[in-house]
Design a protein around this motif. Structure first.
Motif, PDB file in Angstrom:
ATOM      1  N   LEU A 328       0.822  -1.195   0.000  1.00 41.97           N
ATOM      2  CA  LEU A 328       0.000   0.000   0.000  1.00 41.97           C
ATOM      3  C   LEU A 328       0.863   1.255   0.000  1.00 41.97           C
ATOM      4  CD1 LEU A 328      -2.427  -1.170   2.850  1.00 41.97           C
ATOM      5  CD2 LEU A 328      -2.903  -1.242   0.393  1.00 41.97           C
ATOM      6  N   VAL A 329       0.347   2.304  -0.631  1.00 43.12           N
ATOM      7  CA  VAL A 329       1.029   3.604  -0.582  1.00 43.12           C
ATOM      8  C   VAL A 329      -0.029   4.694  -0.670  1.00 43.12           C
ATOM      9  CG1 VAL A 329       1.388   3.685  -3.096  1.00 43.12           C
ATOM     10  CG2 VAL A 329       2.883   5.008  -1.579  1.00 43.12           C
ATOM     11  N   LEU A 421      -3.606   1.279  20.133  1.00 40.03           N
ATOM     12  CA  LEU A 421      -4.623   0.778  19.229  1.00 40.03           C
ATOM     13  C   LEU A 421      -4.874   1.795  18.121  1.00 40.03           C
ATOM     14  CD1 LEU A 421      -4.946  -1.174  21.633  1.00 40.03           C
ATOM     15  CD2 LEU A 421      -7.425  -1.055  21.284  1.00 40.03           C
ATOM     16  N   VAL A 422      -5.162   1.308  16.932  1.00 37.89           N
ATOM     17  CA  VAL A 422      -5.361   2.191  15.780  1.00 37.89           C
ATOM     18  C   VAL A 422      -6.503   3.175  16.035  1.00 37.89           C
ATOM     19  CG1 VAL A 422      -6.216   2.215  13.399  1.00 37.89           C
ATOM     20  CG2 VAL A 422      -4.318   0.716  14.029  1.00 37.89           C
ATOM     21  N   GLY A 423      -7.591   2.700  16.652  1.00 35.73           N
ATOM     22  CA  GLY A 423      -8.707   3.594  16.925  1.00 35.73           C
ATOM     23  C   GLY A 423      -8.309   4.745  17.825  1.00 35.73           C
ATOM     24  N   GLU A 464      -3.731  10.359   8.242  1.00 37.89           N
ATOM     25  CA  GLU A 464      -4.444  10.517   6.968  1.00 37.89           C
ATOM     26  C   GLU A 464      -4.427   9.215   6.161  1.00 37.89           C
ATOM     27  OE1 GLU A 464      -3.743  12.789   2.725  1.00 37.89           O
ATOM     28  OE2 GLU A 464      -3.214  13.893   4.554  1.00 37.89           O
ATOM     29  N   ALA A 465      -3.326   8.472   6.249  1.00 36.58           N
ATOM     30  CA  ALA A 465      -3.161   7.285   5.405  1.00 36.58           C
ATOM     31  C   ALA A 465      -4.032   6.114   5.842  1.00 36.58           C
ATOM     32  CB  ALA A 465      -1.696   6.862   5.404  1.00 36.58           C
ATOM     33  N   ILE A 466      -4.298   5.978   7.134  1.00 33.68           N
ATOM     34  CA  ILE A 466      -5.026   4.797   7.622  1.00 33.68           C
ATOM     35  C   ILE A 466      -6.401   4.664   6.965  1.00 33.68           C
ATOM     36  CG2 ILE A 466      -6.146   3.790   9.656  1.00 33.68           C
ATOM     37  CD1 ILE A 466      -3.669   4.633  11.270  1.00 33.68           C
ATOM     38  N   PRO A 467      -7.238   5.702   6.940  1.00 31.97           N
ATOM     39  CA  PRO A 467      -8.525   5.553   6.243  1.00 31.97           C
ATOM     40  C   PRO A 467      -8.357   5.285   4.749  1.00 31.97           C
ATOM     41  CG  PRO A 467      -8.541   7.473   7.688  1.00 31.97           C
ATOM     42  CD  PRO A 467      -7.138   7.011   7.616  1.00 31.97           C
ATOM     43  N   ALA A 468      -7.321   5.860   4.144  1.00 32.58           N
ATOM     44  CA  ALA A 468      -7.075   5.605   2.728  1.00 32.58           C
ATOM     45  C   ALA A 468      -6.722   4.137   2.492  1.00 32.58           C
ATOM     46  CB  ALA A 468      -5.959   6.512   2.217  1.00 32.58           C
ATOM     47  N   PHE A 469      -5.912   3.571   3.361  1.00 32.19           N
ATOM     48  CA  PHE A 469      -5.568   2.155   3.240  1.00 32.19           C
ATOM     49  C   PHE A 469      -6.775   1.266   3.500  1.00 32.19           C
ATOM     50  CE2 PHE A 469      -0.781   2.799   4.398  1.00 32.19           C
ATOM     51  CZ  PHE A 469      -0.583   3.413   3.167  1.00 32.19           C
ATOM     52  N   ILE A 473      -7.832  -2.186   1.751  1.00 29.68           N
ATOM     53  CA  ILE A 473      -7.885  -3.412   2.560  1.00 29.68           C
ATOM     54  C   ILE A 473      -8.964  -3.197   3.616  1.00 29.68           C
ATOM     55  CG2 ILE A 473      -6.632  -4.945   4.124  1.00 29.68           C
ATOM     56  CD1 ILE A 473      -5.508  -5.111   1.360  1.00 29.68           C
ATOM     57  N   LYS A 474     -10.142  -3.719   3.371  1.00 31.29           N
ATOM     58  CA  LYS A 474     -11.260  -3.484   4.286  1.00 31.29           C
ATOM     59  C   LYS A 474     -10.925  -4.058   5.661  1.00 31.29           C
ATOM     60  CE  LYS A 474     -15.334  -1.825   5.054  1.00 31.29           C
ATOM     61  NZ  LYS A 474     -15.516  -0.345   5.024  1.00 31.29           N
ATOM     62  N   GLY A 475     -10.948  -3.186   6.667  1.00 33.72           N
ATOM     63  CA  GLY A 475     -10.602  -3.593   8.018  1.00 33.72           C
ATOM     64  C   GLY A 475      -9.239  -3.095   8.447  1.00 33.72           C
ATOM     65  N   TYR A 476      -8.497  -2.484   7.533  1.00 36.71           N
ATOM     66  CA  TYR A 476      -7.174  -1.965   7.907  1.00 36.71           C
ATOM     67  C   TYR A 476      -7.294  -0.980   9.070  1.00 36.71           C
ATOM     68  CZ  TYR A 476      -2.385  -0.251   7.315  1.00 36.71           C
ATOM     69  OH  TYR A 476      -1.064   0.082   7.528  1.00 36.71           O
ATOM     70  N   ALA A 477      -8.366  -0.191   9.091  1.00 37.17           N
ATOM     71  CA  ALA A 477      -8.552   0.817  10.137  1.00 37.17           C
ATOM     72  C   ALA A 477      -9.303   0.276  11.355  1.00 37.17           C
ATOM     73  CB  ALA A 477      -9.291   2.029   9.565  1.00 37.17           C
ATOM     74  N   MET A 478      -9.393  -1.045  11.498  1.00 36.74           N
ATOM     75  CA  MET A 478     -10.130  -1.595  12.639  1.00 36.74           C
ATOM     76  C   MET A 478      -9.581  -1.025  13.946  1.00 36.74           C
ATOM     77  SD  MET A 478      -8.736  -5.548  13.085  1.00 36.74           S
ATOM     78  CE  MET A 478      -9.745  -5.823  14.541  1.00 36.74           C
ATOM     79  N   ARG A 479     -10.478  -0.736  14.860  1.00 37.78           N
ATOM     80  CA  ARG A 479     -10.093  -0.060  16.093  1.00 37.78           C
ATOM     81  C   ARG A 479      -9.064  -0.847  16.887  1.00 37.78           C
ATOM     82  NH1 ARG A 479     -10.460  -0.024  21.314  1.00 37.78           N
ATOM     83  NH2 ARG A 479     -10.576   1.974  22.423  1.00 37.78           N
TER      84      ARG A 479
END
Length: 558
Positions: A328-329, A421-423, A464-469, A473-479
């Motif tokens: 990813l980029v 945690l990402v969230g 900024e990148a996490i929601p874009a990723f 990849i659905k779930g990349y931003a999982m909390r």
């Protein structure tokens, strides 16, 4: 042989489909097909519900010329290239007998040093290999000492020792380098000769994994020794003997930590990206060195099952696909690029420091890739102006040390790593407890707020990148996904510039090589650079740049 590329077949196709596809592509009868081998097998997962295998095949037919004439201009059909490795030069007895023929010295026995040593040994030059760390099995015990007991050995760890930093990694063996001479094939072939799985010769994204790498490295050492190579472990080079009396610098030897001097006029510098004391020594001795860009960030962990579903849909878990990876980029509004780095499917995050009082993370997988989590570097590109590299060539090292020391304190000053945690990272608040994703980093992860771990511009870009990723990849931003800091050893912070003959810009006889010198980025590219440098050393030793045949200076040139 003929080479057929871009042959698409369904994921679960029967074996009979391959010869049938060859007959259809070449428009021949079954009796005209003599045989075939699979040169490469990859997959196309752009349509998750219709994943296809993609083959490159080498085919033998009864009348190759007639087939080629009939299909002239048809895409994806051609002659199989000659990929056999050709030695550039081979030492003869007359070279070995010369009194001034000091043996080439290789500093470092990671992927680059391994192949520099192997090629020189196969050409008959009997190299001396100096490695500051221990043999790979002793080194493995020391590395586990940090992970299990918080006991760091600064000379024997993830970064230093037989096999180099690549030993404790996913063991990826693919690269985007240009390779017109097929050096990569030489690398893979040698790995298979030394106990790597044969599938690395044909799968599109080959990997080995740490445990198999250990056995392979030992076997390659034994081969080099059998060919006349000499190994010295726990032999740290602390100085270079450089003669500049003639107005130009010339290597005359190396000096070990115990004071021993080894005379040589050919030194391969394959020290890896973490040999900070060596970089300082080179700078002090006047070897040309400059700062280069690298990246900083964290490791991010998700459930491997989430990545499998996101990439493969209903085919998640299919044995031919294995554990899914991603690349990813994202180019951010503040001008920064954020990207995934060294993705380890079904792997673990590991403690990778080589200096006391600092925390560094990296990723590792075994061949099976069957651990619960996927992990990847989640990093931001920086350039020398960000850390003062435009003012001093070693400024990147000090910047790395500053971030690693900060991470050590944030983790509790006991080699635990700081995590979040990402969230909570997106919300800008410290984490208090883990959710469904448990971190794999040992000795442990101390939850906190990671924002102070990196410069503000990096944190802004990563948020900024996490929601874009997540859109890819659905779930990349999982909390509950876990960030662990810090990742700073993405590549060397310096480049030791070299000329077209692979020698240092200002020091004759010094051959900067591999990742530490700024000319590679991973096992395969470092190994390929080792081959190129070995060839350059051989040509320098025989006094010729002719690689097309004949005999020059007592050496056979191929």
């Amino acid at each position: 042989m003929l080479r057929l590329t871009d042959v698409h077949l369904p994921l679960d196709h029967p074996d009979s489909d391959l010869p049938a596809a060859i007959l259809a592509r070449l428009k021949i009868d079954a009796g005209e097909l003599v045989g075939y081998t699979v040169f490469r097998r990859g997959y196309d997962a752009r349509r998750k519900n219709a994943i296809m295998l993609v083959y490159t095949l080498d085919v033998t037919v009864r009348d190759e010329a007639a087939v080629l004439t009939r299909l002239q201009g048809v895409p994806h059909i051609g002659i199989t290239p000659d990929m056999e490795y050709k030695f550039v030069a081979r030492a003869t007895a007359s070279i070995a007998a010369r009194p001034d023929a000091a043996r080439p010295v290789i500093i470092g026995f990671g992927p680059c040093g391994i192949f520099a040593a192997l090629i020189l040994a196969q050409m008959g030059f009997k190299p001396i290999i100096l490695e500051r760390g221990k043999v790979v099995r002793e080194r493995t015990k020391d590395t586990w000492g940090l992970w299990r007991k918080r006991d760091l050995n600064p000379e024997s760890n993830v970064q230093f020792g037989e096999g180099g930093a690549g030993t404790f990694s996913d063991g990826k063996l693919h690269s985007g380098i240009k390779d017109p001479k097929h050096y990569s094939r030489k690398v893979l072939t040698e790995f298979v000769k030394h106990y790597a799985p044969e599938e690395i010769l044909y799968v599109s994204k080959p990997h080995i994994g740490t445990f198999r790498l250990v056995k392979m490295v030992e076997a390659m050492r034994e081969t080099i020794e059998a060919l006349g190579g000499e190994f010295r472990f726990q032999a740290k080079v602390t100085d270079l003997d450089i003669d500049d009396a003639q107005g130009g610098k010339q290597i005359r030897g190396v000096v070990l930590e115990n004071g021993e001097h080894i005379a040589t006029e050919h030194v391969v510098l394959a020290v890896g990206h973490s040999a900070r004391d060596t970089f300082q020594m080179l700078f002090d001795r006047g070897v040309y060195i400059e700062a280069k860009p690298f990246s900083i960030g964290f490791r991010i962990e998700h459930p491997q099952s989430l990545i499998d579903r996101a990439r493969f849909g209903k085919f998640a878990g299919h044995p031919l696909l294995g554990a899914a990876d991603y690349k990813l980029v994202h180019h951010c509004k503040n001008g920064r690029a954020v990207y995934s780095f060294c993705m380890c499917p079904g792997g673990t995050v590991v403690a990778a420091t080589s200096e006391p009082g600092r925390v560094v993370t990296n990723g590792m997988s075994q061949y099976s890739r069957n651990e619960r989590n996927a992990n990847s570097g989640f990093v931001v590109g920086i350039d020398p102006k960000d850390f003062g590299g435009d003012k001093h060539p070693l400024a990147g090292i000090e910047f790395q040390r500053e971030l690693e020391s900060r991470a050590f304190v944030m983790g509790g000053s006991n080699y635990d790593a700081p995590g979040q945690l990402v969230g909570d990272f997106l919300a800008g608040k410290p984490s208090k407890e883990f959710g469904s994703v448990l971190p794999s980093y040992k000795p442990g992860v101390h939850l906190t707020d990671l924002a102070p771990a990196l410069p503000a511009y990096a944190i802004e870009a990563m948020r900024e990148a996490i929601p874009a990723f997540d859109r890819q990849i659905k779930g990349y931003a999982m909390r509950d996904a876990v960030l662990t800091g810090v990742e700073t050893r993405t590549s060397s912070p310096v480049r030791i510039k070299r000329l077209d003959n692979f020698q240092s810009l200002n020091t004759k006889g010094l051959f900067p090589a591999g990742e530490g010198a700024g000319y590679a980025g991973g096992i395969l590219s470092a190994a390929v650079d080792g081959i190129k440098v070995a060839e350059a050393v051989a040509l320098s030793m025989v006094g010729s740049t002719d690689i097309h045949g004949g005999t020059v200076g007592g050496a056979q040139i191929y």
